[in-house]
Design a protein around this motif. Structure first.
Motif, PDB file in Angstrom:
ATOM      1  N   ASP A 270       0.849  -1.185   0.000  1.00 48.64           N
ATOM      2  CA  ASP A 270       0.000   0.000   0.000  1.00 48.64           C
ATOM      3  C   ASP A 270       0.884   1.234   0.000  1.00 48.64           C
ATOM      4  N   ILE A 271       0.256   2.399  -0.078  1.00 50.50           N
ATOM      5  CA  ILE A 271       1.011   3.650  -0.066  1.00 50.50           C
ATOM      6  C   ILE A 271       0.959   4.213   1.354  1.00 50.50           C
ATOM      7  N   ILE A 272       2.062   4.081   2.080  1.00 53.62           N
ATOM      8  CA  ILE A 272       2.156   4.487   3.479  1.00 53.62           C
ATOM      9  C   ILE A 272       3.074   5.693   3.587  1.00 53.62           C
ATOM     10  N   ILE A 273       2.585   6.751   4.217  1.00 54.10           N
ATOM     11  CA  ILE A 273       3.320   8.024   4.215  1.00 54.10           C
ATOM     12  C   ILE A 273       4.694   7.897   4.861  1.00 54.10           C
ATOM     13  N   ASP A 274       4.803   7.143   5.971  1.00 52.56           N
ATOM     14  CA  ASP A 274       6.107   7.006   6.625  1.00 52.56           C
ATOM     15  C   ASP A 274       7.114   6.323   5.713  1.00 52.56           C
ATOM     16  N   GLU A 275       6.648   5.305   4.971  1.00 50.41           N
ATOM     17  CA  GLU A 275       7.543   4.577   4.078  1.00 50.41           C
ATOM     18  C   GLU A 275       7.976   5.450   2.893  1.00 50.41           C
ATOM     19  N   VAL A 276       7.026   6.239   2.382  1.00 51.60           N
ATOM     20  CA  VAL A 276       7.363   7.136   1.269  1.00 51.60           C
ATOM     21  C   VAL A 276       8.369   8.187   1.720  1.00 51.60           C
ATOM     22  N   MET A 277       8.120   8.789   2.900  1.00 50.15           N
ATOM     23  CA  MET A 277       9.001   9.858   3.374  1.00 50.15           C
ATOM     24  C   MET A 277      10.403   9.340   3.678  1.00 50.15           C
ATOM     25  N   SER A 278      10.514   8.051   4.016  1.00 46.09           N
ATOM     26  CA  SER A 278      11.840   7.483   4.316  1.00 46.09           C
ATOM     27  C   SER A 278      12.720   7.420   3.075  1.00 46.09           C
TER      28      SER A 278
END
Length: 518
Positions: A270-278
């Motif tokens: 899925d699209i998870i903000i914490d993972e994207v920002m990392s």
């Protein structure tokens, strides 16, 4: 009778006046006249993947190949005392047109000014009060908005299809979102007159009489304000504010999706903000999110089937200069002040539960553990039904009656505060459970589960539910907030307002409260 053509028409924003600067990347361009340009890309016939995978036993399959030529016609027209540029898309020609040039809701406004309240055929909407669920709904005949599953408080209209009532302008079906989709007899030689008429319809405000709720939530178009909102958004993301999250920006066919990629190798479900920002180093500016690409990978051939900027995947709420804004699908919306007051007043009048909950202490890991400890401490008054689901309705349908069932006829649903999507799930969970408990068949299954849990825990008291109208649904939110009435985001208040309305219609009591997180 002339042949008709289906057209997808966009209006270019008024600040862009140079017709030659609208399209940056193209393969071919034809200058028809100084105010008319045609961009196009020719396509060779290609073999679809299903030809090889399914029809491999057939020797000759070239007749199954296809080609998709795409084109964009730009037309600059003087209308009254101003010049406006229109873009007409053919095939996949929209790929030539950057969204930044497009006038938002142009087609929607033209459509609503053309149809009346009883001639709608289809709506496209996004549920802004919770998980940003996008959906389309179609009627077999002309219908009123009230005949659709549309919630005036929590749904945002993205597109409408209806039957034109302005026959002087257009006859038949008309559909609009950002683009206007119509079928007309016009050709290149006489399309200008139709575009002028379309612009005049766009400038009307007739829609406010039949569809006044459309402006309850409106697009933000002011560039300076958008820039300020983006700056606020950056601050909230850097502070890990739970009111900002990421999700797929639209309706997708999940059956055909394998994963999402934020970088070349990382695969995510899925699209998870914490993972994207990392994956973004030294985040400090909104342009980093606009440049960051999130790829949607197909399950059949593992090719990229869609791609969005991380900015377009952002959802959430921002309070700026005492006004409420939300970002959805890369667009900013302002919520009408009167509507904000209505929702806030409704929430402030909420009934607060009289249950005195134990504190959620730092040694507790999650809601489930809190529920376990609470029931253990109050074992003579409570039954733990957390994760004790009732299978109902066939398939894999499973319903949780509540987290805690109290002897004094309280059905308690507990969630940690973590943003609008989570709270929307909490409120919906309580309503769905209550609705089903009005069904005698589900009630029987629920009481069977309650009896089963009681025996497992050697409880002799009878916790069976006889009449749901004798019970109170309690929504308990774990939060560090010190106020008696939980502080929740504006769009969560919309969700709770909807939950209250549905419970009221069933004459079921309800309340809300806070579990203090120490």
């Amino acid at each position: 009778m002339n042949n008709k053509t289906k057209l997808s028409i966009y209006l270019i924003k008024s600040e862009y006046q140079d017709i030659g600067q609208i399209v940056d990347e193209f393969e071919n361009k034809q200058i028809i006249d100084e105010n008319t340009l045609l961009y196009y890309k020719q396509a060779d016939a290609i073999k679809p993947t299903w030809v090889s995978s399914f029809f491999s036993s057939i020797e000759e399959t070239s007749y199954l190949y296809n080609a998709n030529t795409r084109a964009l016609l730009l037309k600059k027209i003087r209308i009254d005392n101003e010049f406006r540029i229109f873009g007409i898309v053919f095939g996949y020609g929209k790929s030539f047109l950057n969204d930044k040039f497009i006038e938002e809701r142009f087609g929607l406004k033209v459509t609503l000014n053309t149809v009346n309240e009883n001639s709608l055929r289809r709506i496209s909407k996004v549920q802004i009060g919770g998980n940003q669920k996008a959906s389309n709904e179609q009627m077999p005949s002309k219908a009123n908005i009230n005949e659709f599953d549309y919630n005036f408080d929590s749904d945002l209209i993205n597109g409408v299809t209806g039957v034109s009532q302005n026959t002087d302008y257009l006859q038949g079906i008309i559909s609009g979102s950002d683009s206007l989709n119509v079928t007309v007899e016009n050709t290149l030689e006489n399309i200008e007159g139709f575009l002028v008429d379309t612009y005049h319809v766009y400038k009307l405000d007739n829609y406010k009489n039949n569809f006044p709720w459309v402006d309850q939530i409106t697009h933000v178009k002011n560039k300076a304000l958008i820039s300020n909102l983006d700056n606020e958004l950056v601050k909230l993301i850097k502070d890990n504010n739970p009111n900002i999250w990421m999700a797929v920006p639209g309706v997708v066919e999940w059956d055909y999706i394998k994963c999402f990629k934020y970088s070349n190798s990382q695969e995510c479900e899925d699209i998870i903000i914490d993972e994207v920002m990392s994956t973004i180093e030294n985040f400090s500016d909104i342009t980093q999110l606009k440049r960051k690409k999130i790829k949607c990978i197909g399950s059949l051939n593992e090719l990229v089937i869609d791609e969005w900027s991380a900015y377009k995947c952002l959802f959430g709420e921002v309070i700026y200069e005492n006004k409420t804004y939300c970002i959805n699908n890369g667009q900013w919306y302002r919520v009408d002040n009167d509507y904000v007051k209505k929702i806030n007043d409704d929430y402030e009048s909420s009934v607060v539960s009289d249950i005195i909950f134990d504190d959620y202490t730092k040694d507790i890991q999650n809601e489930g553990e809190y529920t376990k400890q609470y029931v253990k401490k109050h074992k003579n008054d409570c039954l733990n039904l957390d994760t004790k689901v009732v299978r109902y309705g066939g398939g894999r349908s499973s319903i949780e009656i509540c987290d805690i069932l109290r002897k004094d006829k309280k059905l308690i649903h507990i969630k940690m505060y973590s943003g609008s999507a989570t709270l929307s799930h909490l409120f919906n969970q309580g309503v769905v459970s209550a609705e089903l408990l009005t069904d005698s068949n589900f009630l029987l299954a629920a009481n069977t589960k309650i009896d089963e849990v009681s025996k497992e825990n050697n409880i002799i008291e009878d916790y069976s539910i006889n009449n749901i109208n004798d019970y109170e649904v309690v929504f308990a939110i774990i939060s560090k907030d010190e106020s008696t009435l939980p502080r929740i985001p504006f769009f969560s208040k919309i969700s709770y307002s909807n939950a209250k309305r549905r419970l009221n219609s069933m004459k079921i009591k309800y309340s809300i409260c806070k579990i203090h997180k120490a």
